[in-house]
Scaffold this motif. Structure first.
Motif, PDB file in Angstrom:
ATOM      1  N   LYS A  53       0.792  -1.310  -0.022  1.00  0.00           N
ATOM      2  CA  LYS A  53      -0.039   0.135  -0.101  1.00  0.00           C
ATOM      3  C   LYS A  53       0.929   1.428   0.088  1.00  0.00           C
ATOM      4  CE  LYS A  53      -3.156   0.926   2.700  1.00  0.00           C
ATOM      5  NZ  LYS A  53      -4.437   1.352   2.433  1.00  0.00           N
ATOM      6  N   ARG A  55       2.218   2.252   2.754  1.00  0.00           N
ATOM      7  CA  ARG A  55       1.379   2.714   3.866  1.00  0.00           C
ATOM      8  C   ARG A  55       2.511   3.315   5.085  1.00  0.00           C
ATOM      9  NH1 ARG A  55      -4.255   1.981   6.300  1.00  0.00           N
ATOM     10  NH2 ARG A  55      -4.129   1.633   8.668  1.00  0.00           N
ATOM     11  N   SER A 140      -7.580  -0.625   4.075  1.00  0.00           N
ATOM     12  CA  SER A 140      -8.271  -0.441   2.936  1.00  0.00           C
ATOM     13  C   SER A 140      -7.249  -0.867   1.876  1.00  0.00           C
ATOM     14  CB  SER A 140      -8.826   0.924   2.784  1.00  0.00           C
ATOM     15  OG  SER A 140      -7.909   1.892   3.233  1.00  0.00           O
ATOM     16  N   ASN A 142      -6.263   0.204  -1.021  1.00  0.00           N
ATOM     17  CA  ASN A 142      -5.921   1.214  -1.718  1.00  0.00           C
ATOM     18  C   ASN A 142      -4.468   1.707  -1.603  1.00  0.00           C
ATOM     19  OD1 ASN A 142      -6.958   2.196   0.679  1.00  0.00           O
ATOM     20  ND2 ASN A 142      -6.390   4.157   0.125  1.00  0.00           N
ATOM     21  N   SER A 148     -10.398   5.270  -1.105  1.00  0.00           N
ATOM     22  CA  SER A 148     -10.473   3.719  -0.617  1.00  0.00           C
ATOM     23  C   SER A 148     -11.159   2.974  -1.622  1.00  0.00           C
ATOM     24  CB  SER A 148     -11.164   3.676   0.571  1.00  0.00           C
ATOM     25  OG  SER A 148     -10.473   4.082   1.885  1.00  0.00           O
ATOM     26  N   GLU A 177     -15.081   3.772   5.203  1.00  0.00           N
ATOM     27  CA  GLU A 177     -14.746   2.886   5.925  1.00  0.00           C
ATOM     28  C   GLU A 177     -15.314   2.743   7.271  1.00  0.00           C
ATOM     29  OE1 GLU A 177     -13.303   5.567   4.891  1.00  0.00           O
ATOM     30  OE2 GLU A 177     -11.502   5.097   3.757  1.00  0.00           O
ATOM     31  N   HIS A 233      -5.758  12.136   3.222  1.00  0.00           N
ATOM     32  CA  HIS A 233      -6.313  10.694   3.122  1.00  0.00           C
ATOM     33  C   HIS A 233      -7.210  11.019   1.964  1.00  0.00           C
ATOM     34  CE1 HIS A 233      -5.287   8.085   6.238  1.00  0.00           C
ATOM     35  NE2 HIS A 233      -6.162   7.132   5.631  1.00  0.00           N
TER      36      HIS A 233
HETATM   37 MG    MG Z   1      -7.451   3.316   4.532  1.00  0.00          MG
END
Ligand code: MG
Ligand code: AMP
Length: 340
Positions: A53, A55, A140, A142, A148, A177, A233
């Motif tokens: 991701k 992330r 999520s 994405n 998302s 979410e 986000h």
């Molecule tokens: Mg997320």
């Protein structure tokens, strides 16, 4: 790697389970958005999730289970408040945060002493979790920072070639979410609004606080209770600007700023009076339709090459609070108050 596309049937669940038990990653539908699932009990799998991701590793993952009885193994203790919430809202779009048990790797909780747990209602999510026979960490599905995913195609757009499989269960019902509530504070606190509303949580628990980050940008230096809230986000590439005003004020402002690559993100029925292309993402009188279509609309503005998007401001009530919270983040909190 070639990403397999699986069907939401017994063969698809079995294949997903096999991949997950072997330490692989599977995009799976839930009633909120698509999740990127991996074995929640293996820190090295969590690392793969963060890598796929992009992330930040200080943003913890939600652990998904397919029975209330699985909660007890993941947390230090199940307090009465958790039982009450589960009875009212599980399976469903509610995530609870509790002090974690030792089996939860630090990678999953991002070093926090707590863990986030959810029991999704989507039959395909339950099918995958049961077939894996494991609790599944699933943020999520994405690329970090992007809207998302609410369809299998969104997941493939972001993660094709980076994950073992995606299971296609059609579009997600809720579309934003899960609601996140922490029970690890003296008074339960809403950290992220979603399909289960603050009002519904208060009906069950009585007092519930709302974290500042739900409605406002985080101030520098303030301790963050939900790390995910500090990142920009849900953003499309286009610059999103929220316009707060009446129908007529919205129309007048957008038309005065009509130019190539400008788009409107508005409600059903608004398009007629607008002189720029308009994406309508639901019916103002039913916030659930706004939640359902918001992320698809944010992806669509990029697909159409928009550079500036003027969005109508949803009222932050009921499920509208979740729509407001996501749209504010997509806009980097840029709001123009019309008629002032
Ligand atoms: Mg997320
Ligand atoms: P996502 O899975 O992408 O929907 O993001 C999960 C959200 O849950 C993020 O906003 C996280 O910050 C939040 N979260 C997960 N675990 C915790 C935790 N232990 N404490 C506080 N927030 C959490």
């Amino acid at each position: 790697m070639q990403t397999e596309l699986l069907k939401a049937d017994d063969a698809g669940f079995a294949r997903a389970g096999e991949i997950l038990r072997a330490g692989g990653l599977v995009g799976m539908p839930t009633e909120t958005v698509y999740g990127l699932a991996g074995n929640a009990l293996d820190g090295s799998v969590a690392k793969k999730i963060y890598a796929a991701k992009g992330r930040p590793s200080d943003n913890p993952l939600i652990v998904h289970i397919a029975a209330f009885s699985s909660l007890a193994k993941l947390v230090k203790a199940v307090p009465p408040a958790a039982e009450k919430l589960a009875r009212a809202f599980w399976p469903g779009p509610l995530t609870m945060i509790l002090p974690k048990a030792a089996c939860i790797p630090d990678e999953v909780s991002a070093g926090l002493p707590t863990v986030a747990v959810r029991f999704p209602s989507h039959p395909a999510a339950q099918g995958v979790i049961k077939a894996a026979g494991l609790p599944l960490a699933a943020p999520s599905a994405n690329l970090s920072g992007r809207p998302s995913p609410t369809t299998a195609q969104h997941v493939l757009h972001d993660l094709s070639g980076k994950i073992e499989a995606v299971l296609d269960g059609g579009p997600c019902g809720v579309g934003v979410e899960s609601t996140v509530i922490t029970l690890a504070t003296p008074v339960p606190r809403l950290l992220r609004p979603g399909g289960i509303t603050l009002e519904a949580l208060r009906d069950v628990l009585g007092e519930v606080d709302m974290d500042d980050a739900v409605l406002h940008p985080l101030k520098a230096g303030v301790r963050v209770s939900s790390p995910g809230m500090k990142y920009k986000h849900y953003s499309p590439k286009a610059n999103v600007v929220i316009l707060d005003g009446t129908d007529a004020q919205y129309r007048a402002y957008v038309n005065a700023h009509a130019a190539p690559h400008v788009m409107a993100l508005c409600y059903d029925g608004d398009a007629d009076g607008l002189q720029v292309p308009a994406l309508c993402y639901g019916n103002l009188s039913d916030e659930r339709t706004l939640a359902h279509d918001l992320f698809d609309a944010l992806r669509e503005v990029d697909a159409r090459g928009a550079e500036t998007v003027y969005a109508r401001c949803p009222s932050p009530e009921g499920v509208g609070l979740a729509v407001y919270n996501r749209l504010m983040r997509a806009a980097g909190f840029e709001v123009i108050h019309l008629g002032e």
